[in-house]
Enzyme design. Sequence first.
Site, PDB file in Angstrom:
ATOM      1  N   LYS A   1     -24.477 -25.294  14.507  1.00 25.73           N
ATOM      2  CA  LYS A   1     -23.389 -24.321  14.356  1.00 25.73           C
ATOM      3  C   LYS A   1     -23.483 -23.209  15.398  1.00 25.73           C
ATOM      4  O   LYS A   1     -22.482 -22.840  16.025  1.00 25.73           O
ATOM      5  CB  LYS A   1     -23.420 -23.711  12.942  1.00 25.73           C
ATOM      6  CG  LYS A   1     -23.358 -24.749  11.849  1.00 25.73           C
ATOM      7  CD  LYS A   1     -23.518 -24.149  10.477  1.00 25.73           C
ATOM      8  CE  LYS A   1     -24.883 -23.552  10.210  1.00 25.73           C
ATOM      9  NZ  LYS A   1     -25.978 -24.543  10.112  1.00 25.73           N
ATOM     10  N   THR A   2     -24.698 -22.674  15.572  1.00 28.28           N
ATOM     11  CA  THR A   2     -24.869 -21.573  16.524  1.00 28.28           C
ATOM     12  C   THR A   2     -24.600 -22.060  17.944  1.00 28.28           C
ATOM     13  O   THR A   2     -23.914 -21.377  18.719  1.00 28.28           O
ATOM     14  CB  THR A   2     -26.303 -21.011  16.430  1.00 28.28           C
ATOM     15  OG1 THR A   2     -26.590 -20.769  15.061  1.00 28.28           O
ATOM     16  CG2 THR A   2     -26.461 -19.747  17.227  1.00 28.28           C
TER      17      THR A   2
ATOM     18  N   ASP B   1     -23.802 -14.681  13.484  1.00 31.47           N
ATOM     19  CA  ASP B   1     -24.663 -15.853  13.340  1.00 31.47           C
ATOM     20  C   ASP B   1     -25.490 -15.785  12.061  1.00 31.47           C
ATOM     21  O   ASP B   1     -26.100 -14.761  11.776  1.00 31.47           O
ATOM     22  CB  ASP B   1     -25.590 -15.949  14.569  1.00 31.47           C
ATOM     23  CG  ASP B   1     -26.337 -17.266  14.585  1.00 31.47           C
ATOM     24  OD1 ASP B   1     -25.769 -18.256  14.085  1.00 31.47           O
ATOM     25  OD2 ASP B   1     -27.470 -17.305  15.091  1.00 31.47           O
ATOM     26  N   ASP B   2     -25.504 -16.891  11.330  1.00 33.20           N
ATOM     27  CA  ASP B   2     -26.300 -16.975  10.103  1.00 33.20           C
ATOM     28  C   ASP B   2     -26.002 -15.794   9.186  1.00 33.20           C
ATOM     29  O   ASP B   2     -26.879 -14.949   8.945  1.00 33.20           O
ATOM     30  CB  ASP B   2     -27.795 -16.963  10.461  1.00 33.20           C
ATOM     31  CG  ASP B   2     -28.378 -18.355  10.401  1.00 33.20           C
ATOM     32  OD1 ASP B   2     -27.843 -19.174   9.644  1.00 33.20           O
ATOM     33  OD2 ASP B   2     -29.372 -18.597  11.104  1.00 33.20           O
TER      34      ASP B   2
ATOM     35  N   LYS C   1     -11.386  -8.097   7.857  1.00 33.47           N
ATOM     36  CA  LYS C   1      -9.964  -7.958   7.511  1.00 33.47           C
ATOM     37  C   LYS C   1      -9.276  -6.865   8.321  1.00 33.47           C
ATOM     38  O   LYS C   1      -8.061  -6.731   8.269  1.00 33.47           O
ATOM     39  CB  LYS C   1      -9.824  -7.663   6.025  1.00 33.47           C
ATOM     40  CG  LYS C   1     -10.190  -8.879   5.216  1.00 33.47           C
ATOM     41  CD  LYS C   1      -9.922  -8.721   3.757  1.00 33.47           C
ATOM     42  CE  LYS C   1     -10.236 -10.019   3.043  1.00 33.47           C
ATOM     43  NZ  LYS C   1     -10.447  -9.827   1.618  1.00 33.47           N
TER      44      LYS C   1
ATOM     45  N   LYS D   1     -31.013 -30.551  15.361  1.00 29.41           N
ATOM     46  CA  LYS D   1     -32.257 -29.832  15.649  1.00 29.41           C
ATOM     47  C   LYS D   1     -33.476 -30.726  15.374  1.00 29.41           C
ATOM     48  O   LYS D   1     -34.421 -30.774  16.157  1.00 29.41           O
ATOM     49  CB  LYS D   1     -32.319 -28.576  14.768  1.00 29.41           C
ATOM     50  CG  LYS D   1     -33.491 -27.680  15.060  1.00 29.41           C
ATOM     51  CD  LYS D   1     -33.345 -26.424  14.235  1.00 29.41           C
ATOM     52  CE  LYS D   1     -34.456 -25.446  14.485  1.00 29.41           C
ATOM     53  NZ  LYS D   1     -34.244 -24.218  13.730  1.00 29.41           N
TER      54      LYS D   1
HETATM   55  N1  LIG Z   1     -24.353 -30.215  21.123  1.00 28.72           N
HETATM   56  C1  LIG Z   1     -25.646 -29.949  21.310  1.00 28.72           C
HETATM   57  N2  LIG Z   1     -26.283 -30.415  22.394  1.00 28.72           N
HETATM   58  C2  LIG Z   1     -27.583 -30.183  22.584  1.00 28.72           C
HETATM   59  N3  LIG Z   1     -28.352 -29.480  21.752  1.00 28.72           N
HETATM   60  C3  LIG Z   1     -27.784 -28.972  20.656  1.00 28.72           C
HETATM   61  C4  LIG Z   1     -26.403 -29.182  20.370  1.00 28.72           C
HETATM   62  N4  LIG Z   1     -26.122 -28.575  19.202  1.00 28.72           N
HETATM   63  C5  LIG Z   1     -27.275 -28.013  18.800  1.00 28.72           C
HETATM   64  N5  LIG Z   1     -28.264 -28.253  19.661  1.00 28.72           N
HETATM   65  C6  LIG Z   1     -29.658 -27.798  19.548  1.00 28.72           C
HETATM   66  O1  LIG Z   1     -30.089 -27.977  18.213  1.00 28.72           O
HETATM   67  C7  LIG Z   1     -30.838 -26.864  17.764  1.00 28.72           C
HETATM   68  C8  LIG Z   1     -30.236 -26.311  16.506  1.00 28.72           C
HETATM   69  O2  LIG Z   1     -28.932 -25.875  16.744  1.00 28.72           O
HETATM   70  P1  LIG Z   1     -28.341 -24.547  16.097  1.00 28.72           P
HETATM   71  O3  LIG Z   1     -29.325 -23.434  16.125  1.00 28.72           O
HETATM   72  O4  LIG Z   1     -27.021 -24.362  16.725  1.00 28.72           O
HETATM   73  O5  LIG Z   1     -28.154 -25.007  14.599  1.00 28.72           O
HETATM   74  P2  LIG Z   1     -27.626 -24.157  13.378  1.00 28.72           P
HETATM   75  O6  LIG Z   1     -26.761 -25.072  12.593  1.00 28.72           O
HETATM   76  O7  LIG Z   1     -27.043 -22.883  13.835  1.00 28.72           O
HETATM   77  O8  LIG Z   1     -28.982 -23.899  12.611  1.00 28.72           O
HETATM   78  P3  LIG Z   1     -29.334 -22.744  11.556  1.00 28.72           P
HETATM   79  O9  LIG Z   1     -28.415 -22.932  10.407  1.00 28.72           O
HETATM   80  O10 LIG Z   1     -30.762 -23.060  11.218  1.00 28.72           O
HETATM   81  O11 LIG Z   1     -29.148 -21.466  12.273  1.00 28.72           O
HETATM   82  C9  LIG Z   1     -30.862 -25.864  18.904  1.00 28.72           C
HETATM   83  O12 LIG Z   1     -32.094 -25.968  19.558  1.00 28.72           O
HETATM   84  C10 LIG Z   1     -29.739 -26.309  19.816  1.00 28.72           C
HETATM   85  O13 LIG Z   1     -30.052 -26.050  21.159  1.00 28.72           O
END
Ligand SMILES: Nc1ncnc2c1ncn2[C@@H]1O[C@H](COP(=O)(O)OP(=O)(O)OP(=O)(O)O)[C@@H](O)[C@H]1O
Length: 285
Positions: A88-89, A142-143, A170, A242
Amino acid sequence: MDDLTKPVDEESIKVTMEDFLNALYEVRPAFGASTDDLERCRLNGVVDCGAQHEHIYKRTMLLAEQVRVSKGSPLVTCLLEGPSGSGKTAMSATIGIDSDFPYVKIISAESMIGLSESSKCAQIVKVFEDAYKSPLSIIILDDIERLLEYVAIGPRFSNLISQTLLVLLKRIPPKGKNVLVIGTTSEVAFLDSIGICDAFSVTYHVPKLKTEDARKVLQQLNVFSEDDIDAAAEALNDTPIKKLYMVVEMAAQGERGGAAEAIYSGKAKIRISHFYDCLQDMVRY
Ligand SMILES: Nc1ncnc2c1ncn2[C@@H]1O[C@H](COP(=O)(O)OP(=O)(O)OP(=O)(O)O)[C@@H](O)[C@H]1O
């Protein structure tokens, strides 16, 4: 300078190029897209994670386009929810970068570590206030559960930060300023229970990878032989991106270590039996 009666040594008080550069890097502008922060959210680069990820990316980019051309709806809010590590991030950061908006900021718990509840609120408000000075902005929350200091036991969270976010989600930006807010969470039920989900105009579910998505990612990483890729993808069904990266990196070290360079340069491939072992080790991480 201890002794003020001494003559001034002019050489020692001159501003050198080094001083100037140090000052330049120390004073960070409040405006502009913080590309470094965004790039840090996707250290593995960006790979194609399958149809659902692609669909959400396109939909959110459309929202950014809507914000860019909108006359009547200056505030669009979008929540990306899904399991931890599903990307997501990284996706929000990619949208922030690809949108090319002049102001893109990410608000994360890491950037506010050790601050009091009220200082966190002040910092969040400041990011929104800064955004209202730019014609086009993206703010990434984020989060959100971590911003809210959510603890499942209790459950406990900061009501002050939650109320602040509800107001900001809002509040209509001033005339001529358009803002897209992207929130991410892996605790959607909790956010729903305190009314934050309702404050977002749209919610998308960012899923774990299915076998065919994992296959796509593995093909791009090019670390398995053609014969093993299907079996590896099958074993990675229902895995967050991840975890996929983590297990591939572990397996790429080889049984005795030191194999990563050969594997990532394409000279060798990961042994599937070792990959299974690594996956087994990570029953829960
Ligand atoms: N499309 C992508 N291509 C390559 N790496 C990715 C991709 N999406 C996510 N990642 C990698 O996967 C890992 C986790 O991604 P991310 O932090 O965005 O997940 P998240 O859903 O936000 O997790 P959390 O809920 O724990 O914050 C990161 O190291 C990120 O670099």
